[in-house]
Design a protein around this motif. Structure first.
Motif, mmCIF file in Angstrom:
data_model
loop_
_atom_site.group_PDB
_atom_site.id
_atom_site.type_symbol
_atom_site.label_atom_id
_atom_site.label_comp_id
_atom_site.label_asym_id
_atom_site.label_seq_id
_atom_site.Cartn_x
_atom_site.Cartn_y
_atom_site.Cartn_z
ATOM 1 N N ASP A 174 0.842 -1.267 -0.043
ATOM 2 C CA ASP A 174 0.074 -0.085 -0.158
ATOM 3 C C ASP A 174 1.052 1.246 0.095
ATOM 4 O O ASP A 174 2.035 1.269 0.676
ATOM 5 C CB ASP A 174 -1.141 0.111 1.144
ATOM 6 C CG ASP A 174 -1.855 1.193 1.168
ATOM 7 O OD1 ASP A 174 -2.824 0.960 0.502
ATOM 8 O OD2 ASP A 174 -1.527 2.022 1.902
ATOM 9 N N ALA A 175 0.495 2.135 -0.516
ATOM 10 C CA ALA A 175 1.394 3.444 -0.784
ATOM 11 C C ALA A 175 1.342 4.203 0.631
ATOM 12 O O ALA A 175 2.471 4.771 0.797
ATOM 13 C CB ALA A 175 0.582 4.483 -1.777
ATOM 14 N N LEU A 176 0.179 4.054 1.232
ATOM 15 C CA LEU A 176 0.608 4.763 2.582
ATOM 16 C C LEU A 176 1.278 4.038 3.588
ATOM 17 O O LEU A 176 2.075 4.702 4.226
ATOM 18 C CB LEU A 176 -0.851 4.738 3.275
ATOM 19 C CG LEU A 176 -1.810 6.088 2.851
ATOM 20 C CD1 LEU A 176 -3.380 5.726 3.709
ATOM 21 C CD2 LEU A 176 -1.575 7.440 3.259
ATOM 22 N N GLU A 177 1.496 2.580 3.305
ATOM 23 C CA GLU A 177 2.550 1.954 4.099
ATOM 24 C C GLU A 177 3.885 2.549 3.866
ATOM 25 O O GLU A 177 4.762 2.468 4.701
ATOM 26 C CB GLU A 177 2.226 0.413 4.066
ATOM 27 C CG GLU A 177 3.468 -0.383 4.833
ATOM 28 C CD GLU A 177 3.095 -1.922 4.446
ATOM 29 O OE1 GLU A 177 4.017 -2.537 4.959
ATOM 30 O OE2 GLU A 177 2.076 -2.335 3.985
ATOM 31 N N ILE A 178 4.126 2.519 2.485
ATOM 32 C CA ILE A 178 5.374 2.959 1.957
ATOM 33 C C ILE A 178 5.876 4.224 2.607
ATOM 34 O O ILE A 178 7.031 4.421 3.032
ATOM 35 C CB ILE A 178 5.497 2.846 0.282
ATOM 36 C CG1 ILE A 178 5.356 1.344 0.026
ATOM 37 C CG2 ILE A 178 6.920 3.557 0.069
ATOM 38 C CD1 ILE A 178 5.145 1.352 -1.695
ATOM 39 N N MET A 179 5.018 5.148 2.493
ATOM 40 C CA MET A 179 5.126 6.408 2.696
ATOM 41 C C MET A 179 5.217 6.584 4.528
ATOM 42 O O MET A 179 6.211 7.156 4.814
ATOM 43 C CB MET A 179 3.920 7.411 2.508
ATOM 44 C CG MET A 179 3.930 8.891 2.867
ATOM 45 S SD MET A 179 2.566 10.008 2.124
ATOM 46 C CE MET A 179 1.511 9.362 3.717
ATOM 47 N N ASP A 180 4.506 6.061 5.114
ATOM 48 C CA ASP A 180 4.721 5.952 6.672
ATOM 49 C C ASP A 180 5.980 5.263 7.200
ATOM 50 O O ASP A 180 6.646 5.792 7.897
ATOM 51 C CB ASP A 180 3.213 5.385 7.287
ATOM 52 C CG ASP A 180 2.185 6.461 7.100
ATOM 53 O OD1 ASP A 180 2.382 7.665 6.666
ATOM 54 O OD2 ASP A 180 1.142 6.030 7.049
ATOM 55 N N ASP A 181 6.009 3.976 6.541
ATOM 56 C CA ASP A 181 6.727 3.019 7.109
ATOM 57 C C ASP A 181 8.406 3.241 6.685
ATOM 58 O O ASP A 181 9.333 2.861 7.479
ATOM 59 C CB ASP A 181 6.345 1.548 7.218
ATOM 60 C CG ASP A 181 5.323 1.492 8.135
ATOM 61 O OD1 ASP A 181 4.806 2.320 8.915
ATOM 62 O OD2 ASP A 181 4.543 0.105 8.028
#
Length: 252
Positions: A68-75
């Motif tokens: 997920d794009a949000l996972e890449i961004m956050d983590d």
């Protein structure tokens, strides 16, 4: 409670052990990196190392594999940049290294931002950011902007040498929830107070929460100037922004 040995990536373990000194920041970093995937740790490590080519490649691969794009961004990206922000604040790295890390984060965000835009996710809030009048330093401010955008805020950057009127005009134009002011020179710090006074004179002080930061700025100074909050680095800037918005919601 996770231990440093629970962080899989050796490079990140070494970064935490060598450069993080405050117990709360060590604990936060260990908690963060011990819970994220090895692939995200690799992205974070490459970003901390300022390797934009590797961040580009790893981000592209992760998306192709269904992350997920949000996972890449956050983590991956934001977690890595949080370490960079601390190292810069404590003078372990300097402007050239920070610029390399910023380039690496932009390489990753080039893939992420279109996905988030297409998803129609509502922004967390709107922030106006600028370095105060007479001050041409912007590295710390730019780190805060990158972290805020990564956290879902819309940020309007007024750049450097920003006058009181420019801050006021931007807050009104963009209907901003938050205003962030940065200063690196002790001689320009008083312009933060002058800007806050200008908002009072314009009868706009209650319309926006005002944050201040920068190397010479302290919590005591922020209180004396009448600011709503102070953040010592980019990580705290994001946390402060979220907290001030939550307080605003409670008021209404």
């Amino acid at each position: 409670m996770p231990e440093i040995t629970d962080v899989e990536n050796e490079f990140i373990r070494e970064e935490i052990e060598e450069y993080l000194e405050q117990p709360n920041e060590i604990e936060r970093a260990i908690n963060t990196f011990s819970q994220i995937s090895s692939a995200m740790q690799e992205i974070a490590a490459a970003l901390i190392d300022g390797d934009h080519h590797t961040v580009d490649q790893l981000t592209s691969t992760a998306l192709e594999e269904g992350t997920d794009a949000l996972e890449i961004m956050d983590d991956g990206l934001i977690a890595g940049m949080s370490i960079v922000g601390i190292k810069f604040r404590e003078n372990f790295i300097f402007v050239p290294e920070v610029l390399a890390c910023a380039r690496a984060m932009k390489a990753g965000m080039a893939y992420i931002e279109p996905i988030l835009s297409a998803s129609g996710i509502e922004p967390v809030g709107t922030v106006v950011m600028g370095t105060v009048k007479g001050d041409l330093h912007d590295i710390g401010k730019n780190l805060c902007i990158m972290m805020l955008r990564g956290a879902g805020f819309v940020v309007h950057d007024l750049s450097v040498d920003t006058s009181e009127d420019e801050f006021i005009d931007a807050v009104e134009e963009y209907d901003a929830d938050l205003l962030g002011m940065s200063a690196l020179l002790t001689t320009t710090m008083p312009n933060m107070g002058k800007t806050i006074e200008a908002f009072i004179d314009a009868d706009l002080r209650d319309d926006v929460k005002i944050m201040v930061g920068g190397a010479p700025v302290t919590q005591e100074f922020a209180d004396d100037m009448g600011a709503d909050g102070y953040g010592k680095d980019a990580v705290e800037c994001v946390e402060l922004s979220k907290r001030l918005l939550a307080e605003d919601d409670e008021e209404f």
